[in-house]
Motif scaffolding. Structure first.
Motif, PDB file in Angstrom:
ATOM      1  N   ALA A  14       3.955  -4.260   8.599  1.00  0.00           N
ATOM      2  CA  ALA A  14       4.232  -5.575   8.014  1.00  0.00           C
ATOM      3  C   ALA A  14       3.490  -6.649   8.802  1.00  0.00           C
ATOM      4  O   ALA A  14       3.479  -6.619  10.030  1.00  0.00           O
ATOM      5  N   PRO A  15       2.841  -7.590   8.118  1.00  0.00           N
ATOM      6  CA  PRO A  15       2.205  -8.692   8.843  1.00  0.00           C
ATOM      7  C   PRO A  15       3.256  -9.556   9.524  1.00  0.00           C
ATOM      8  O   PRO A  15       4.358  -9.753   8.996  1.00  0.00           O
ATOM      9  N   ARG A  16       2.923 -10.061  10.698  1.00  0.00           N
ATOM     10  CA  ARG A  16       3.843 -10.925  11.421  1.00  0.00           C
ATOM     11  C   ARG A  16       3.939 -12.280  10.723  1.00  0.00           C
ATOM     12  O   ARG A  16       3.031 -12.707  10.003  1.00  0.00           O
ATOM     13  N   GLY A  17       5.050 -12.947  10.941  1.00  0.00           N
ATOM     14  CA  GLY A  17       5.242 -14.256  10.344  1.00  0.00           C
ATOM     15  C   GLY A  17       4.224 -15.261  10.850  1.00  0.00           C
ATOM     16  O   GLY A  17       3.694 -15.133  11.961  1.00  0.00           O
ATOM     17  N   LEU A  18       3.938 -16.278  10.047  1.00  0.00           N
ATOM     18  CA  LEU A  18       2.989 -17.325  10.415  1.00  0.00           C
ATOM     19  C   LEU A  18       3.688 -18.403  11.231  1.00  0.00           C
ATOM     20  O   LEU A  18       4.920 -18.440  11.328  1.00  0.00           O
ATOM     21  N   MET A  19       2.895 -19.296  11.819  1.00  0.00           N
ATOM     22  CA  MET A  19       3.432 -20.441  12.544  1.00  0.00           C
ATOM     23  C   MET A  19       2.808 -21.715  11.990  1.00  0.00           C
ATOM     24  O   MET A  19       1.587 -21.808  11.858  1.00  0.00           O
ATOM     25  N   PHE A  20       3.674 -22.688  11.660  1.00  0.00           N
ATOM     26  CA  PHE A  20       3.244 -23.971  11.117  1.00  0.00           C
ATOM     27  C   PHE A  20       3.588 -25.085  12.110  1.00  0.00           C
ATOM     28  O   PHE A  20       4.625 -25.020  12.783  1.00  0.00           O
TER      29      PHE A  20
ATOM     30  N   TYR B  35      10.978   0.833  17.071  1.00  0.00           N
ATOM     31  CA  TYR B  35       9.521   0.715  17.083  1.00  0.00           C
ATOM     32  C   TYR B  35       8.898   2.106  17.064  1.00  0.00           C
ATOM     33  O   TYR B  35       9.489   3.058  17.581  1.00  0.00           O
ATOM     34  N   ALA B  36       7.724   2.197  16.486  1.00  0.00           N
ATOM     35  CA  ALA B  36       6.924   3.415  16.603  1.00  0.00           C
ATOM     36  C   ALA B  36       6.085   3.308  17.875  1.00  0.00           C
ATOM     37  O   ALA B  36       5.952   2.230  18.459  1.00  0.00           O
TER      38      ALA B  36
ATOM     39  N   THR C 281       9.496  -6.001   8.580  1.00  0.00           N
ATOM     40  CA  THR C 281       9.980  -4.631   8.388  1.00  0.00           C
ATOM     41  C   THR C 281       8.899  -3.788   7.725  1.00  0.00           C
ATOM     42  O   THR C 281       8.309  -4.192   6.725  1.00  0.00           O
ATOM     43  N   LYS C 282       8.651  -2.611   8.269  1.00  0.00           N
ATOM     44  CA  LYS C 282       7.605  -1.732   7.735  1.00  0.00           C
ATOM     45  C   LYS C 282       7.939  -1.224   6.334  1.00  0.00           C
ATOM     46  O   LYS C 282       9.109  -1.084   5.972  1.00  0.00           O
ATOM     47  N   GLY C 283       6.886  -0.941   5.573  1.00  0.00           N
ATOM     48  CA  GLY C 283       7.038  -0.278   4.286  1.00  0.00           C
ATOM     49  C   GLY C 283       6.659   1.191   4.428  1.00  0.00           C
ATOM     50  O   GLY C 283       6.328   1.665   5.514  1.00  0.00           O
ATOM     51  N   THR C 284       6.706   1.906   3.318  1.00  0.00           N
ATOM     52  CA  THR C 284       6.348   3.330   3.320  1.00  0.00           C
ATOM     53  C   THR C 284       5.478   3.632   2.098  1.00  0.00           C
ATOM     54  O   THR C 284       5.799   3.205   0.980  1.00  0.00           O
ATOM     55  N   ARG C 285       4.398   4.373   2.313  1.00  0.00           N
ATOM     56  CA  ARG C 285       3.524   4.796   1.224  1.00  0.00           C
ATOM     57  C   ARG C 285       3.524   6.321   1.179  1.00  0.00           C
ATOM     58  O   ARG C 285       3.364   6.993   2.215  1.00  0.00           O
ATOM     59  N   TYR C 286       3.723   6.866  -0.016  1.00  0.00           N
ATOM     60  CA  TYR C 286       3.727   8.324  -0.199  1.00  0.00           C
ATOM     61  C   TYR C 286       2.398   8.731  -0.839  1.00  0.00           C
ATOM     62  O   TYR C 286       2.103   8.347  -1.972  1.00  0.00           O
ATOM     63  N   LEU C 287       1.613   9.491  -0.083  1.00  0.00           N
ATOM     64  CA  LEU C 287       0.267   9.857  -0.524  1.00  0.00           C
ATOM     65  C   LEU C 287       0.185  11.336  -0.876  1.00  0.00           C
ATOM     66  O   LEU C 287       0.786  12.190  -0.199  1.00  0.00           O
ATOM     67  N   LEU C 288      -0.567  11.629  -1.949  1.00  0.00           N
ATOM     68  CA  LEU C 288      -0.871  13.026  -2.289  1.00  0.00           C
ATOM     69  C   LEU C 288      -2.021  13.501  -1.420  1.00  0.00           C
ATOM     70  O   LEU C 288      -3.029  12.797  -1.257  1.00  0.00           O
TER      71      LEU C 288
ATOM     72  N   THR D 209       4.938   4.703  -7.541  1.00  0.00           N
ATOM     73  CA  THR D 209       6.259   4.184  -7.917  1.00  0.00           C
ATOM     74  C   THR D 209       7.321   4.445  -6.855  1.00  0.00           C
ATOM     75  O   THR D 209       8.360   3.791  -6.852  1.00  0.00           O
ATOM     76  N   LYS D 210       7.071   5.402  -5.980  1.00  0.00           N
ATOM     77  CA  LYS D 210       8.039   5.719  -4.931  1.00  0.00           C
ATOM     78  C   LYS D 210       7.770   4.958  -3.626  1.00  0.00           C
ATOM     79  O   LYS D 210       8.542   5.053  -2.674  1.00  0.00           O
ATOM     80  N   ASN D 211       6.649   4.237  -3.593  1.00  0.00           N
ATOM     81  CA  ASN D 211       6.321   3.491  -2.375  1.00  0.00           C
ATOM     82  C   ASN D 211       7.357   2.400  -2.106  1.00  0.00           C
ATOM     83  O   ASN D 211       7.917   1.805  -3.033  1.00  0.00           O
ATOM     84  N   ILE D 212       7.594   2.136  -0.820  1.00  0.00           N
ATOM     85  CA  ILE D 212       8.531   1.072  -0.412  1.00  0.00           C
ATOM     86  C   ILE D 212       7.710  -0.061   0.186  1.00  0.00           C
ATOM     87  O   ILE D 212       7.023   0.134   1.197  1.00  0.00           O
ATOM     88  N   PRO D 213       7.718  -1.249  -0.403  1.00  0.00           N
ATOM     89  CA  PRO D 213       6.897  -2.349   0.124  1.00  0.00           C
ATOM     90  C   PRO D 213       7.414  -2.846   1.476  1.00  0.00           C
ATOM     91  O   PRO D 213       8.614  -2.768   1.757  1.00  0.00           O
ATOM     92  N   TYR D 214       6.498  -3.359   2.287  1.00  0.00           N
ATOM     93  CA  TYR D 214       6.897  -3.938   3.568  1.00  0.00           C
ATOM     94  C   TYR D 214       7.527  -5.316   3.341  1.00  0.00           C
ATOM     95  O   TYR D 214       7.373  -5.927   2.283  1.00  0.00           O
ATOM     96  N   GLN D 215       8.263  -5.766   4.348  1.00  0.00           N
ATOM     97  CA  GLN D 215       8.810  -7.126   4.340  1.00  0.00           C
ATOM     98  C   GLN D 215       8.120  -7.903   5.448  1.00  0.00           C
ATOM     99  O   GLN D 215       8.274  -7.591   6.622  1.00  0.00           O
ATOM    100  N   ALA D 216       7.305  -8.890   5.061  1.00  0.00           N
ATOM    101  CA  ALA D 216       6.572  -9.670   6.067  1.00  0.00           C
ATOM    102  C   ALA D 216       7.529 -10.373   7.018  1.00  0.00           C
ATOM    103  O   ALA D 216       8.676 -10.669   6.669  1.00  0.00           O
TER     104      ALA D 216
END
Length: 594
Positions: A53-59, A180-181, A202-209, A224-231
């Motif tokens: 997941a990309p880290r949050g930005l700073m403004f 953490y990994a 939060t990390k996402g998950t990609r299921y690859l053939l 369709t089974k992939n879980i998107p990350y939360q930035a």
């Protein structure tokens, strides 16, 4: 003939048995064990890949993005699928020593040989192209898209923003399991470290053939089974990017080490904050060359040291207002109390100088602050006594951390009779030690962050503020903007006492030692200071608040080895204030507040 017929019959029987056995096994596998084998087959052909997941930005306070993200391509290797005989080829394609690659792959293998381990981060376009062209020859090699930080070209902010990098083995082993990994990115300094839990996402998950050769052929079930990350959550800072750039430029122009902190005198928001020398965060944003990192850590000026929160230099004459407040509040003296200054103050066999031995004559308290008369405060601190001096210093936050949201803040112990007893023994010190403390010298120290909250409290009628660099963050889960609280403490100091020291500080800028901080059209109250340095040229201090009537800003400037505070530190504050009031001009109501 009969024997031949028997032999043929036996062959037929044997063939029937073999075919029946094969048919039975086929039936068993395709019908009875069908569900189990389908599951095994799926496990063998589907690879679960974490998506960072990309880290949050700073403004900044005006919505300007001061810390952004940009793509970073990382080469990763799955040890169970990679043939070590291909190391020379991979080394040649990347231009990275084979031994270095081998060590990282071995480290990943020891952790989990079936999980991709990140081997080379921040690939150049050439490295990416060369490996991509030869990917068919490199089973187990793949790419991950991460992100690295991107900064404004005119704002460094090294000690504010800090940096993030791959988690160390020692740090990883101390973390709760699963948080953490092994090769995740984690904040190491500055806001990246302090707000790690907010920024990391939060990390996402990609299921690859994956085919029989271990090569990726696409997403399982069309993704369709992939879980998107939360930035990560975005931070809304208190700094003004434009004024931050001005502060950095002014301090850098001196050619000396030092620190500058400007704070909203009403709520503790840091408007600009810089420590010099600093370092280029772009060097640490992705892959860091060993030579570049070594150049930073071996620099004798110590650019990693944050002088805004970690210095502990004596505050010098900027501390004299503490003695004045203690004397007035405890009725030890009045504003009209005078002492005669000859330029020399005799105590025992010691001669303490004032104004390089030139006297000020008879001075009262306001005048003593204006001209920074040492003799006046030598006399005053003897009347106050050690306990009162310590009590009022603690009241204004000295000897304590400010609580600013920058990691690794340091503070010096404020001296007291008990402290000196431990340091020197009960008979190892005399009243002469207190003489030096009366003018902010001796065994005491303060950081610019402590000094800016102190001077803000003098200006805002006695409210001690907790400095902060982050005012809110955007919670990506709920969509809410979470405001962080301001922390204030009203000090038990009378307005009449504060007016005496405020007026002395106003005169110090209008017609005294801080004259080089003046700004046309705005009344500024300030105080210069010189921190004695036994190892070389003295350090220069200047603190101030403005507008005098109702302060919106407080400033602390420290310039190392620069001598007198009025000559170097005060002009920096004055020049910065010109930019500040041009952008945020005081209202008529503010100028008429008092």
């Amino acid at each position: 003939m009969r024997e031949k017929e028997i032999s043929i019959s036996l062959v037929y029987v044997l063939l029937v048995v073999v075919f029946m056995t094969l048919l039975g096994r086929l039936f068993y596998l395709q019908v009875i064990e069908q569900s189990f084998l389908k599951e095994v087959s799926s496990r063998n052909s589907i690879r679960k890949v974490p998506v960072d997941a990309p880290r949050g930005l700073m403004f900044d306070r005006n919505g300007v993005v001061v810390v952004d993200n940009q793509p970073l391509y990382t080469l990763q290797v799955t040890p169970s699928e990679f043939d070590s005989k291909l190391l020379p080829l991979l080394s040649e394609l990347l231009g990275v020593p084979a031994a270095e690659l081998e060590a990282k792959i071995a480290e990943g293998k020891a952790y989990n040989r079936f999980v991709p381990t990140k081997v080379v981060r921040d690939l150049t376009p050439l490295q990416l192209a060369r490996v991509e062209e030869n990917l068919w020859r490199l089973p187990g090699v793949s790419f991950a898209i991460e992100s690295k930080r991107k900064y404004l070209p005119n704002v460094r902010g090294s000690h504010i923003f800090g940096y993030a990098k791959a988690i160390s083995k020692a740090m990883y082993e101390k973390m709760p399991k699963g948080l953490y990994a092994r090769d995740d990115i984690i904040g190491y300094r500055g806001l990246e470290k302090y707000y790690e839990e907010v920024l990391r996402g939060t990390k996402g998950t990609r299921y690859l053939l994956v085919n029989s050769l271990g090569r990726q052929v696409g997403d399982w079930e069309g993704g369709t089974k992939n879980i998107p990350y939360q930035a990560g959550n975005d931070l809304y800072l208190t700094i003004d990017a434009e004024l931050q750039s001005v502060a950095e430029s002014l301090l850098t122009a001196t050619g000396k080490s030092g620190a500058f902190v400007a704070m909203d005198a009403q709520n503790g928001d840091i408007l600009a904050c810089t420590s010099q020398p600093d370092y280029d965060l772009n060097i640490l944003g992705g892959f860091t060359e060993a030579s570049a990192w070594q150049a930073i850590v071996s620099d004798p000026r110590n650019p990693l040291f944050d002088r805004t929160t970690q210095t502990r230099y004596p505050p010098g004459s900027t501390y004299k207002m503490i003695s004045a407040i203690a004397a007035l509040e405890d009725k030890i003296a009045t504003p009209a109390t005078t002492f005669y200054c000859t330029g020399h103050f005799k105590f025992g066999n010691k001669d303490f100088l004032c104004h390089r031995g030139h006297g000020h004559g008879s001075v009262d308290m306001t005048r003593a602050i204006q001209v920074s008369c040492n003799s006046y405060f030598y006399n005053l601190v003897r009347r106050i006594g050690f306990e009162r001096w310590t009590k009022y210093g603690k009241m204004f936050g000295f000897g304590q951390k400010t609580g600013v949201d920058i990691p690794d803040e340091q503070t010096a112990t404020i001296p007291s009779p008990e402290y000196f007893d431990k340091l020197y023994g009960k008979r190892g010190w005399t009243e002469g030690y207190l003489i030096s403390l009366g003018i902010g010298q001796g065994e005491m120290g303060a950081s610019p962050m402590q000094m800016v909250r102190y001077v803000a409290a003098l200006g805002n009628a006695g409210t001690l503020l907790q400095p902060r660099l982050v005012r809110a963050y955007h919670d990506k889960n709920s969509g809410a903007i979470v405001e962080l609280p301001t922390v204030k403490e009203k000090l038990p100091i009378s307005n009449s006492t504060l007016e005496v020291v405020r007026n002395g500080m106003l005169l110090a800028v209008e017609n005294g030692t801080g004259g080089r901080a003046r700004v046309p059209g705005v009344k500024i109250a300030g105080k210069t200071g010189t921190a004695q340095n036994p190892h070389g040229e003295d350090h220069a201090w200047f603190i101030c608040f403005a507008p005098f009537e109702k302060p919106t800003v407080a400033i602390a400037v420290l310039v190392e080895n620069a001598g007198f505070g009025g000559a170097v530190a005060a002009p920096i504050a004055g020049e910065w204030l010109k930019h500040y009031f041009k952008k945020y001009p005081p209202t008529e109501a503010q100028l008429a507040e008092r």
